[in-house]
Enzyme design. Structure first.
Site, mmCIF file in Angstrom:
data_model
loop_
_atom_site.group_PDB
_atom_site.id
_atom_site.type_symbol
_atom_site.label_atom_id
_atom_site.label_comp_id
_atom_site.label_asym_id
_atom_site.label_seq_id
_atom_site.Cartn_x
_atom_site.Cartn_y
_atom_site.Cartn_z
ATOM 1 N N HIS A 1 0.819 -1.212 0.000
ATOM 2 C CA HIS A 1 0.000 0.000 0.000
ATOM 3 C C HIS A 1 0.850 1.259 0.000
ATOM 4 C CE1 HIS A 1 -3.107 -2.961 0.743
ATOM 5 N NE2 HIS A 1 -3.858 -2.104 0.073
ATOM 6 N N GLU B 1 -10.142 -11.675 -5.269
ATOM 7 C CA GLU B 1 -8.711 -11.481 -4.987
ATOM 8 C C GLU B 1 -8.090 -12.681 -4.288
ATOM 9 O OE1 GLU B 1 -8.283 -7.655 -3.085
ATOM 10 O OE2 GLU B 1 -10.022 -7.931 -1.828
ATOM 11 N N ASP C 1 -3.853 -8.556 -4.480
ATOM 12 C CA ASP C 1 -3.981 -9.697 -3.580
ATOM 13 C C ASP C 1 -4.050 -11.003 -4.345
ATOM 14 O OD1 ASP C 1 -3.841 -8.851 -0.877
ATOM 15 O OD2 ASP C 1 -5.673 -7.715 -1.215
ATOM 16 N N CYS D 1 -9.205 -3.599 -10.498
ATOM 17 C CA CYS D 1 -8.864 -2.388 -9.743
ATOM 18 C C CYS D 1 -7.531 -2.541 -9.028
ATOM 19 C CB CYS D 1 -9.976 -2.017 -8.759
ATOM 20 S SG CYS D 1 -10.261 -3.272 -7.501
HETATM 21 C C1 PEP Z 1 -6.132 -5.547 -4.783
HETATM 22 O O1 PEP Z 1 -5.867 -6.397 -3.933
HETATM 23 O O2 PEP Z 1 -5.800 -5.651 -5.971
HETATM 24 C C2 PEP Z 1 -6.879 -4.336 -4.401
HETATM 25 C C3 PEP Z 1 -7.291 -3.478 -5.304
HETATM 26 O O3 PEP Z 1 -7.083 -4.111 -3.085
HETATM 27 P P1 PEP Z 1 -5.930 -3.582 -2.110
HETATM 28 O O4 PEP Z 1 -4.729 -3.240 -2.929
HETATM 29 O O5 PEP Z 1 -6.452 -2.410 -1.386
HETATM 30 O O6 PEP Z 1 -5.703 -4.773 -1.238
HETATM 31 MG MG MG Z 2 -6.899 -6.317 -2.059
#
Ligand code: PEP
Ligand code: MG
Length: 573
Positions: free
Chosen positions: A194, A435, A459, A506
């Site tokens: 993140h 995911e 994920d 996403c």
């Molecule tokens: C992902 O896992 O691709 C996602 C968009 O969620 P995050 O990155 O917030 O875990």
């Molecule tokens: Mg995720």
């Protein structure tokens, strides 16, 4: 002396500026070399800090109420013993003299040495005293640092400042958003951690996973950060500096040119409309999403509203945040993902601190385990749905039971709003994130029961390839084009298409222009990404012919020969 470090470039662009070292828990303290005449003064400063902490501990000990548990006094006595141990109160003074370094640095180094000895102790009780050592050292460090903020303050200067940190947590990054650093570099982190995602959202060149930048770079040193190549040049000579100045100018010109695309339609060469949406972490990110021409918010990571605070945001606070976003998006859709805390986004005591938090109680698992907290969030999202096109999205689904329980929770939230006479959209769409490989393999079952699907590739890659996305040690294994990953994405898109359910990606793959053609060829027509990636991705899709690309990608899916794959990928782009 000039030298170069290599890491992972996570946000492109070039910055040339001066290093500002961040302090962090434990060893994250500034390193200064002292002039000989200041060494004795520094030793005294260290002695005074230890004396201050000793005095604080004695005061605390004297104030223990008579009815307090006996452990409290024992705990304070133990901390006092640790403080008085020569390893912590004497050896750092010798280090200050021998290395002519500042007290914080000497203490941090000595603490690491001390802690290593604990690792070899067989007695589990004694081993666990490591935490106490860290706590005592932190108390002394705080006195030495004068309780200063973790981030160095930025003076008003013309020069760009580059933050050099051992690691930055997602919560740190939220604070970081308010600062005006031109770049940051860290020792730790993976491409889809993140921290990296937030770096992209800030649109500042950054390099992570440099391993020991924080130790090798000194405050005020000139450094070059190349966020595209993942290179950091420390103390560059004139020729290198000039070369990077040229590249920096070129990068600025290219970015400026790209802005012209923000108003144009997202259509491939063969006329296929592609939906480009933005991912956001906080309501203020909407401005960048709109400026880049996003057709909606494809992922609002609501957990960022819960960070950097000791309490949970109440219903009204959350409602206002979601309402502000949907109002600012002026009729365009906004997908609010329910709280996805846990793993690398811990929330104090609420999230667990198990050995494998990524496999633990995170995302929807946590929400279902904390029904009151979930109820509050669902009520807030539903109330905001009255003001625009809000959709609810559930993270990290693994089985259908989670879906049933979530629908029941949404129903309860609706009933309670009705009882309170509060307005909401009763037909608010509910989508889910794919995911986890298990969910991808049974994507049709999820697609049947949901209004839309979004593939969280960050994920999905982490769980499919068994690599901790935040661990720089395995970052080299992060491979979005791994055949197993492509298979799961292809199958998920196919399952959703068959049922006529909208499907998007996403995860960070959606924002990587090198993968745009690949995703189009897998049948993807909806992308959601950090706002700064929108135009580079649009540039790619404007040059794409989906029919040609689809044929190539079908070949890719059927090939395991590495040379052939390489050739096919080259042809694709
Ligand atoms: C992902 O896992 O691709 C996602 C968009 O969620 P995050 O990155 O917030 O875990
Ligand atoms: Mg995720």
């Amino acid at each position: 002396m000039s030298f170069t470090l290599h890491g992972l470039g996570v946000s492109p662009g070039i910055t040339i500026g001066v290093a500002r070292l961040a302090s962090h828990h434990r060893i994250e303290v500034p390193h200064r070399v002292l002039p000989t005449q200041d060494v004795n003064k520094e030793v005294r400063r260290f002695e005074e800090a230890v004396a201050t902490v000793r005095h604080e501990m004695e005061t605390l000990r004297g104030q223990i109420p008579p009815n307090a548990p006996a452990e409290l006094a024992a705990f304070l006595d133990m901390h006092r013993m640790i403080l008085d141990d020569g390893m912590l109160s004497e050896v750092p003074k010798q280090l200050i003299v021998a290395q002519q370094c500042n007290a914080e640095w000497a203490l941090a180094q000595q603490m690491e040495q001390f802690l290593e000895q604990f690792d070899t102790v067989e007695d589990a009780y004694l081993r666990e005293r490591k935490t106490d050592v860290v706590q005592v050292v932190e108390r002394v460090q705080k006195v030495l640092l004068g309780h200063q903020d973790r981030f160095p303050t930025l003076e008003n200067s013309e020069t760009d400042c580059i933050l050099v940190a051992h690691d930055l947590s997602p919560a740190d990054m939220v604070v970081f958003k308010r600062q005006r650093f031109a770049s940051f570099i860290t020792d730790l982190g993976g491409a889809t951690s993140h921290t990296a995602i937030l770096a992209r959202s800030l649109n500042i060149p950054s390099v992570i996973a440099l391993h020991n930048a924080r130790e090798l770079i000194r405050d005020n040193e000139i450094i070059i950060v190349d966020g595209q190549q993942g290179v950091v040049v420390v103390d560059p000579d004139d020729a290198v500096l000039e070369e990077y100045q040229l590249r920096q100018n070129q990068w600025r010109i290219d970015s400026q040119k790209l802005k012209r695309l923000s108003g144009s339609r997202s259509k491939t060469l063969d006329g296929v409309e592609i939906e480009l949406m933005a991912n956001i972490e906080l309501p203020q990110d909407v401005a960048a999403a709109r400026e880049a021409g996003a057709r909606g918010i494809g992922l609002f990571r609501s957990e960022f509203l819960f960070m950097n605070r000791s309490d949970l945001p109440n219903e009204d606070e959350q409602y206002e945040a979601y309402r502000d976003v949907v109002t600012a998006m002026k009729g365009l859709p906004v997908i609010v993902r329910t709280l996805d805390a846990g793993a690398d986004k811990p929330l104090g005591d609420l999230t667990d601190h198990t050995l494998n938090p990524a496999l633990g109680r995170r995302a929807i698992r946590l929400c279902l385990a904390e029904p009151m907290m979930f109820h509050t969030q669902l009520r807030a999202i539903l109330r905001a749905s009255y003001h625009g096109q809000i959709k609810i999205m559930i993270p990290m689904l693994t089985n259908l039971q989670e879906l049933r329980l979530t629908y029941a929770a949404i129903e309860r939230a609706k009933v309670s709003l009705l009882a309170d006479g509060l307005l909401f959209n009763p037909a608010v769409p509910v989508g889910g994130m794919i995911e986890v490989p298990a969910a991808a393999l049974m994507a049709s079952a999820f697609a049947e029961r949901l209004d839309f699907i979004s593939i969280g590739t960050n994920d999905l890659i982490q769980y499919t390839l068994a690599i901790d996305r935040a661990d720089d040690g395995v970052a080299y294994l992060y491979e979005p084009t791994h055949p197993a990953v492509l298979y799961l994405i292809a199958e998920t898109i196919r399952a959703a298409d068959k049922l006529g359910k909208p499907v998007s990606v996403c995860g960070e793959m959606a924002g990587d222009p090198r993968l745009t053609h690949l995703l189009l060829g897998l049948g993807l027509r909806r992308f959601s990404m950090q706002a700064p990636s929108l135009l580079p991705v649009k540039q790619q899709l404007l040059q794409a012919d989906t029919q040609k690309i689809t044929a190539l990608v079908q070949k890719i899916l059927k090939t395991s020969d590495e040379d052939k794959l390489e050739a096919l990928f080259q042809k694709l782009n």
